[in-house]
Design a protein around this motif. Structure first.
Motif, PDB file in Angstrom:
ATOM      1  N   GLU A  91       0.830  -1.199   0.000  1.00  0.00           N
ATOM      2  CA  GLU A  91       0.000   0.000   0.000  1.00  0.00           C
ATOM      3  C   GLU A  91       0.869   1.255   0.000  1.00  0.00           C
ATOM      4  OE1 GLU A  91      -2.145   3.276   2.162  1.00  0.00           O
ATOM      5  OE2 GLU A  91      -0.754   1.937   3.160  1.00  0.00           O
ATOM      6  N   SER A  92       1.929   1.242   0.794  1.00  0.00           N
ATOM      7  CA  SER A  92       2.815   2.415   0.824  1.00  0.00           C
ATOM      8  C   SER A  92       3.586   2.566  -0.485  1.00  0.00           C
ATOM      9  CB  SER A  92       3.780   2.330   2.006  1.00  0.00           C
ATOM     10  OG  SER A  92       4.666   1.254   1.843  1.00  0.00           O
ATOM     11  N   LEU A  93       3.918   1.447  -1.133  1.00  0.00           N
ATOM     12  CA  LEU A  93       4.596   1.520  -2.437  1.00  0.00           C
ATOM     13  C   LEU A  93       3.693   2.159  -3.490  1.00  0.00           C
ATOM     14  CD1 LEU A  93       6.427  -1.931  -2.664  1.00  0.00           C
ATOM     15  CD2 LEU A  93       7.442   0.304  -2.259  1.00  0.00           C
ATOM     16  N   LEU A  94       2.387   1.877  -3.410  1.00  0.00           N
ATOM     17  CA  LEU A  94       1.449   2.449  -4.376  1.00  0.00           C
ATOM     18  C   LEU A  94       1.235   3.944  -4.147  1.00  0.00           C
ATOM     19  CD1 LEU A  94      -1.245  -0.353  -4.555  1.00  0.00           C
ATOM     20  CD2 LEU A  94       0.387   0.279  -6.314  1.00  0.00           C
ATOM     21  N   ARG A  95       1.487   4.406  -2.947  1.00  0.00           N
ATOM     22  CA  ARG A  95       1.241   5.811  -2.628  1.00  0.00           C
ATOM     23  C   ARG A  95       2.506   6.668  -2.661  1.00  0.00           C
ATOM     24  NH1 ARG A  95      -4.019   6.522  -0.687  1.00  0.00           N
ATOM     25  NH2 ARG A  95      -5.009   4.616   0.027  1.00  0.00           N
ATOM     26  N   VAL A 106       1.035   2.236 -18.123  1.00  0.00           N
ATOM     27  CA  VAL A 106       1.133   2.987 -16.879  1.00  0.00           C
ATOM     28  C   VAL A 106       2.606   3.043 -16.494  1.00  0.00           C
ATOM     29  CG1 VAL A 106       0.463   3.064 -14.456  1.00  0.00           C
ATOM     30  CG2 VAL A 106      -1.146   2.184 -16.149  1.00  0.00           C
ATOM     31  N   LEU A 107       3.138   4.248 -16.367  1.00  0.00           N
ATOM     32  CA  LEU A 107       4.535   4.438 -15.969  1.00  0.00           C
ATOM     33  C   LEU A 107       4.578   4.785 -14.496  1.00  0.00           C
ATOM     34  CD1 LEU A 107       5.684   6.637 -18.972  1.00  0.00           C
ATOM     35  CD2 LEU A 107       6.003   4.191 -18.678  1.00  0.00           C
ATOM     36  N   TYR A 108       5.359   4.027 -13.741  1.00  0.00           N
ATOM     37  CA  TYR A 108       5.431   4.252 -12.303  1.00  0.00           C
ATOM     38  C   TYR A 108       6.883   4.303 -11.867  1.00  0.00           C
ATOM     39  CZ  TYR A 108       3.926   4.070  -7.462  1.00  0.00           C
ATOM     40  OH  TYR A 108       3.689   4.384  -6.152  1.00  0.00           O
ATOM     41  N   GLU A 109       7.210   5.313 -11.099  1.00  0.00           N
ATOM     42  CA  GLU A 109       8.581   5.498 -10.632  1.00  0.00           C
ATOM     43  C   GLU A 109       8.657   5.193  -9.141  1.00  0.00           C
ATOM     44  OE1 GLU A 109       9.769   9.476 -11.607  1.00  0.00           O
ATOM     45  OE2 GLU A 109      10.223   8.930 -13.670  1.00  0.00           O
ATOM     46  N   LEU A 110       9.684   4.453  -8.764  1.00  0.00           N
ATOM     47  CA  LEU A 110       9.940   4.114  -7.371  1.00  0.00           C
ATOM     48  C   LEU A 110      11.322   4.627  -6.976  1.00  0.00           C
ATOM     49  CD1 LEU A 110       8.427   0.528  -7.323  1.00  0.00           C
ATOM     50  CD2 LEU A 110       7.550   2.532  -6.152  1.00  0.00           C
ATOM     51  N   PRO A 111      11.534   4.890  -5.685  1.00  0.00           N
ATOM     52  CA  PRO A 111      12.777   5.532  -5.270  1.00  0.00           C
ATOM     53  C   PRO A 111      14.013   4.639  -5.235  1.00  0.00           C
ATOM     54  CG  PRO A 111      11.369   5.170  -3.385  1.00  0.00           C
ATOM     55  CD  PRO A 111      10.578   4.791  -4.596  1.00  0.00           C
ATOM     56  N   ASN A 112      13.856   3.312  -5.181  1.00  0.00           N
ATOM     57  CA  ASN A 112      15.041   2.451  -5.129  1.00  0.00           C
ATOM     58  C   ASN A 112      14.739   1.063  -5.681  1.00  0.00           C
ATOM     59  OD1 ASN A 112      13.875   0.890  -2.980  1.00  0.00           O
ATOM     60  ND2 ASN A 112      14.461   2.547  -1.586  1.00  0.00           N
ATOM     61  N   GLU A 113      15.784   0.296  -5.869  1.00  0.00           N
ATOM     62  CA  GLU A 113      15.672  -1.040  -6.474  1.00  0.00           C
ATOM     63  C   GLU A 113      14.913  -2.002  -5.570  1.00  0.00           C
ATOM     64  OE1 GLU A 113      15.935  -3.260  -9.744  1.00  0.00           O
ATOM     65  OE2 GLU A 113      16.853  -1.288  -9.625  1.00  0.00           O
ATOM     66  N   GLY A 114      15.078  -1.875  -4.255  1.00  0.00           N
ATOM     67  CA  GLY A 114      14.367  -2.745  -3.318  1.00  0.00           C
ATOM     68  C   GLY A 114      12.863  -2.566  -3.419  1.00  0.00           C
ATOM     69  N   SER A 115      12.429  -1.317  -3.547  1.00  0.00           N
ATOM     70  CA  SER A 115      11.003  -1.036  -3.716  1.00  0.00           C
ATOM     71  C   SER A 115      10.490  -1.646  -5.017  1.00  0.00           C
ATOM     72  CB  SER A 115      10.756   0.472  -3.740  1.00  0.00           C
ATOM     73  OG  SER A 115      11.129   1.056  -2.535  1.00  0.00           O
ATOM     74  N   ILE A 117      11.624  -4.321  -6.540  1.00  0.00           N
ATOM     75  CA  ILE A 117      11.525  -5.774  -6.391  1.00  0.00           C
ATOM     76  C   ILE A 117      10.249  -6.138  -5.641  1.00  0.00           C
ATOM     77  CG2 ILE A 117      12.584  -7.774  -5.261  1.00  0.00           C
ATOM     78  CD1 ILE A 117      15.319  -6.437  -5.906  1.00  0.00           C
ATOM     79  N   ASP A 118       9.949  -5.422  -4.551  1.00  0.00           N
ATOM     80  CA  ASP A 118       8.724  -5.684  -3.800  1.00  0.00           C
ATOM     81  C   ASP A 118       7.483  -5.403  -4.646  1.00  0.00           C
ATOM     82  OD1 ASP A 118      10.132  -6.449  -1.561  1.00  0.00           O
ATOM     83  OD2 ASP A 118      10.019  -4.469  -0.603  1.00  0.00           O
ATOM     84  N   PHE A 119       7.531  -4.337  -5.431  1.00  0.00           N
ATOM     85  CA  PHE A 119       6.397  -3.974  -6.276  1.00  0.00           C
ATOM     86  C   PHE A 119       6.163  -5.029  -7.363  1.00  0.00           C
ATOM     87  CE2 PHE A 119       4.337  -1.843  -9.816  1.00  0.00           C
ATOM     88  CZ  PHE A 119       3.301  -1.164  -9.178  1.00  0.00           C
ATOM     89  N   GLU A 120       7.244  -5.508  -7.971  1.00  0.00           N
ATOM     90  CA  GLU A 120       7.133  -6.495  -9.055  1.00  0.00           C
ATOM     91  C   GLU A 120       6.466  -7.778  -8.583  1.00  0.00           C
ATOM     92  OE1 GLU A 120       7.816  -6.285 -12.304  1.00  0.00           O
ATOM     93  OE2 GLU A 120       8.709  -4.294 -12.285  1.00  0.00           O
ATOM     94  N   LYS A 121       6.677  -8.147  -7.300  1.00  0.00           N
ATOM     95  CA  LYS A 121       6.067  -9.372  -6.765  1.00  0.00           C
ATOM     96  C   LYS A 121       4.542  -9.278  -6.751  1.00  0.00           C
ATOM     97  CE  LYS A 121       9.917 -10.506  -3.720  1.00  0.00           C
ATOM     98  NZ  LYS A 121      10.361 -10.576  -2.322  1.00  0.00           N
ATOM     99  N   GLU A 122       4.013  -8.107  -6.513  1.00  0.00           N
ATOM    100  CA  GLU A 122       2.573  -7.912  -6.377  1.00  0.00           C
ATOM    101  C   GLU A 122       1.934  -7.255  -7.599  1.00  0.00           C
ATOM    102  OE1 GLU A 122       0.962  -9.042  -3.698  1.00  0.00           O
ATOM    103  OE2 GLU A 122       2.840  -9.741  -2.827  1.00  0.00           O
ATOM    104  N   LYS A 123       2.739  -6.984  -8.619  1.00  0.00           N
ATOM    105  CA  LYS A 123       2.260  -6.243  -9.786  1.00  0.00           C
ATOM    106  C   LYS A 123       1.155  -6.981 -10.535  1.00  0.00           C
ATOM    107  CE  LYS A 123       4.668  -5.694 -13.743  1.00  0.00           C
ATOM    108  NZ  LYS A 123       5.677  -5.189 -14.681  1.00  0.00           N
TER     109      LYS A 123
END
Length: 182
Positions: A91-95, A106-115, A117-123
């Motif tokens: 939820e925090s990754l989505l916000r 849909v283009l989405y930017e995340l602040p680091n590689e760890g985020s 990896i976590d996002f890709e698992k639930e994508k």
């Protein structure tokens, strides 16, 4: 004189007479077949041959047009749904930031590689949710790492208003029309 007799080979069993494999050993109606027996190998080959004849029919999946505002609405509804289920990390990754829409991408930017990896698992679940609610199965999500992305967390009432105003500019008109204070 010795007569030569031909060596008999194993009889070929027609497909309908092949022993059937069972997944439950307690089933008494069909005899159990060892996984390494010739009968099981024959049964597997017959199953593969019967599946070759099956033709997959492609369905026409919906590709309804949608706007970035509609996409953002369902994006944040999905984030809220995750919050209700107790999945706070996703939820925090989505916000963290707002996704951008380019066609159906849909283009989405995340602040680091760890985020990322976590996002890709639930994508996949998020993608299914967006495709279903926006009625468009051409939607894809591309995730990029951008070290300069700052989290957009609103702490004060003015921050919250500004954040909502970014999503829906008509909020400013509503504020002016009714002379509301934030």
């Amino acid at each position: 004189m010795v007569k030569e007799q031909p060596i008999e080979t194993a009889e070929k069993v027609p497909p309908q007479e092949a022993p059937k494999t069972t997944s439950t050993p307690s089933s008494n109606s069909n005899p159990s077949v060892s996984a390494l027996s010739l009968a099981s190998i024959r049964a597997k080959k017959e199953l593969l041959e019967s599946q070759k004849g099956i033709v997959k029919v492609e369905e026409k999946l919906p590709t309804k047009e949608f706007t970035e505002t509609e996409m953002l609405t369902f994006w944040f509804k999905y984030a809220q749904r995750l919050n209700d289920k107790g999945h706070m990390i996703m939820e925090s990754l989505l916000r963290i930031s707002d996704p951008k829409l380019e066609g159906t991408r849909v283009l989405y930017e995340l602040p680091n590689e760890g985020s990322k990896i976590d996002f890709e698992k639930e994508k996949a679940e998020l993608l299914g949710y967006l495709r279903g609610h926006l009625h468009n199965h051409d939607i894809t999500i591309d995730v990029q790492v951008n070290e300069s992305v700052k989290s957009k967390i609103a702490f004060t009432a003015q921050d919250k208003f500004n954040r909502l105003n970014e999503i829906n500019p008509n909020l400013e008109l509503l504020k002016k029309t009714f002379d509301l204070d934030v």
